[in-house]
Design a protein around this motif. Structure first.
Motif, PDB file in Angstrom:
ATOM      1  N   GLU A 138       0.839  -1.177   0.000  1.00  0.00           N
ATOM      2  CA  GLU A 138       0.000   0.000   0.000  1.00  0.00           C
ATOM      3  C   GLU A 138       0.885   1.241   0.000  1.00  0.00           C
ATOM      4  OE1 GLU A 138      -2.502  -0.208   3.393  1.00  0.00           O
ATOM      5  OE2 GLU A 138      -3.586  -1.986   2.710  1.00  0.00           O
ATOM      6  N   ALA A 139       0.299   2.393  -0.336  1.00  0.00           N
ATOM      7  CA  ALA A 139       1.041   3.658  -0.333  1.00  0.00           C
ATOM      8  C   ALA A 139       0.051   4.806  -0.347  1.00  0.00           C
ATOM      9  CB  ALA A 139       1.981   3.757  -1.531  1.00  0.00           C
ATOM     10  N   ASP A 140       0.484   5.950   0.167  1.00  0.00           N
ATOM     11  CA  ASP A 140      -0.331   7.153   0.078  1.00  0.00           C
ATOM     12  C   ASP A 140      -0.451   7.589  -1.377  1.00  0.00           C
ATOM     13  OD1 ASP A 140      -0.635   7.232   2.821  1.00  0.00           O
ATOM     14  OD2 ASP A 140       1.110   8.529   3.121  1.00  0.00           O
ATOM     15  N   ARG A 141      -1.463   8.397  -1.659  1.00  0.00           N
ATOM     16  CA  ARG A 141      -1.680   8.854  -3.034  1.00  0.00           C
ATOM     17  C   ARG A 141      -0.489   9.646  -3.574  1.00  0.00           C
ATOM     18  NH1 ARG A 141      -7.968  11.045  -3.303  1.00  0.00           N
ATOM     19  NH2 ARG A 141      -8.986   9.028  -2.903  1.00  0.00           N
ATOM     20  N   GLY A 142       0.165  10.396  -2.709  1.00  0.00           N
ATOM     21  CA  GLY A 142       1.295  11.195  -3.166  1.00  0.00           C
ATOM     22  C   GLY A 142       2.479  10.370  -3.617  1.00  0.00           C
ATOM     23  N   LEU A 143       2.526   9.104  -3.195  1.00  0.00           N
ATOM     24  CA  LEU A 143       3.622   8.217  -3.574  1.00  0.00           C
ATOM     25  C   LEU A 143       3.219   7.242  -4.670  1.00  0.00           C
ATOM     26  CD1 LEU A 143       6.485   7.154  -3.074  1.00  0.00           C
ATOM     27  CD2 LEU A 143       5.571   5.741  -1.225  1.00  0.00           C
ATOM     28  N   ASP A 144       1.958   6.839  -4.688  1.00  0.00           N
ATOM     29  CA  ASP A 144       1.501   5.842  -5.639  1.00  0.00           C
ATOM     30  C   ASP A 144       1.136   6.488  -6.975  1.00  0.00           C
ATOM     31  OD1 ASP A 144       0.922   3.261  -6.442  1.00  0.00           O
ATOM     32  OD2 ASP A 144      -1.170   3.380  -5.814  1.00  0.00           O
ATOM     33  N   SER A 175       5.544  20.210   3.293  1.00  0.00           N
ATOM     34  CA  SER A 175       5.486  20.474   1.844  1.00  0.00           C
ATOM     35  C   SER A 175       6.154  19.360   1.051  1.00  0.00           C
ATOM     36  CB  SER A 175       6.165  21.808   1.515  1.00  0.00           C
ATOM     37  OG  SER A 175       5.541  22.877   2.191  1.00  0.00           O
ATOM     38  N   VAL A 176       5.468  18.963  -0.011  1.00  0.00           N
ATOM     39  CA  VAL A 176       6.000  17.951  -0.927  1.00  0.00           C
ATOM     40  C   VAL A 176       5.879  18.470  -2.350  1.00  0.00           C
ATOM     41  CG1 VAL A 176       5.739  15.611  -1.826  1.00  0.00           C
ATOM     42  CG2 VAL A 176       5.398  16.050   0.606  1.00  0.00           C
ATOM     43  N   SER A 177       6.938  18.283  -3.128  1.00  0.00           N
ATOM     44  CA  SER A 177       6.923  18.646  -4.538  1.00  0.00           C
ATOM     45  C   SER A 177       7.239  17.385  -5.342  1.00  0.00           C
ATOM     46  CB  SER A 177       7.947  19.757  -4.793  1.00  0.00           C
ATOM     47  OG  SER A 177       7.896  20.169  -6.153  1.00  0.00           O
TER      48      SER A 177
END
Length: 210
Positions: free
Chosen positions: A73-79, A91-93
């Motif tokens: 599984e993974a968060d949307r920002g990683l998947d 903050s994530v870019s």
């Protein structure tokens, strides 16, 4: 008669002009259809296993005895196909000019499965319906696989979950690998991510063997 001739001559060129205009319009339409759009990224990143089973290697066992590697599984920002960059705590870019060739969760699953085959010599299968019959299920959550701008480092962090059917409770363990002094560009980050992912996969494989 002269008037008729004048009219015929004046009408003659019109179909030619219309046909020329239609040809130009068709060419413009065609060029729009075959346009490649935006410029592709400079790098398409993928994970490759540093340890693989040799050609001709055979692992024979009942499917019920197999090790099954599930999609983490993974968060949307990683998947996603883009490479996350942690700017600060809130903050994530995303890394410029770099895309994964396939979602990192699926790539990590395949990398882990191949590493397990190489290091355990056992029958290892990936996902699908095998989870209902395998002896050992390996799943978990991919917490981080990207670039940390504050540390100039690549980080891969995986919370593994191991389930042995009929052999005690579920076990979990966190694994992590860090590659420091990485330039924030597609190629060095991609190389470092592959190194870190292989490091984590080896740690998980040794855990399963033990």
């Amino acid at each position: 008669m002269g008037t008729a001739m004048y009219r015929l001559r004046s009408l003659g060129p019109r179909p030619v002009r219309k046909a020329g205009f239609m040809a130009i319009a068709a060419a413009l339409t065609l060029s729009g259809c075959v346009s490649l759009g935006t410029k592709p990224p400079d790098e398409l990143l993928r994970l490759t296993a540093a340890e693989t089973s040799p050609a001709g290697a055979v692992a024979s066992a009942q499917l019920s005895e197999a090790i099954v590697v599930l999609d983490p599984e993974a968060d949307r920002g990683l998947d996603v196909l883009r490479v996350p960059v942690i700017v600060d705590a809130s903050s994530v870019s995303y890394l410029k000019d770099a895309l994964w060739i396939e979602k990192p969760t699926r790539q990590f699953r395949s990398l882990l499965a191949e590493t397990l085959r190489a290091r355990t010599g056992q029958l290892v299968v990936e996902g699908g319906d095998f989870e209902v019959t395998g002896r050992t299920l390996i799943g978990g959550r991919l917490i981080q696989m990207g670039y940390d701008a504050q540390k100039s480092a690549v980080v891969v962090r995986f919370d593994a979950m191991r389930t042995d059917r009929g052999a005690g409770p579920i076990q979990t363990r966190r694994f992590e690998a860090v590659v420091s002094n990485v330039e924030p560009k597609a190629r060095p980050v991609g190389t470092a991510l592959n190194t870190a992912a292989n490091d984590v996969a080896r740690q998980v494989a040794d855990w399963i063997k033990g």
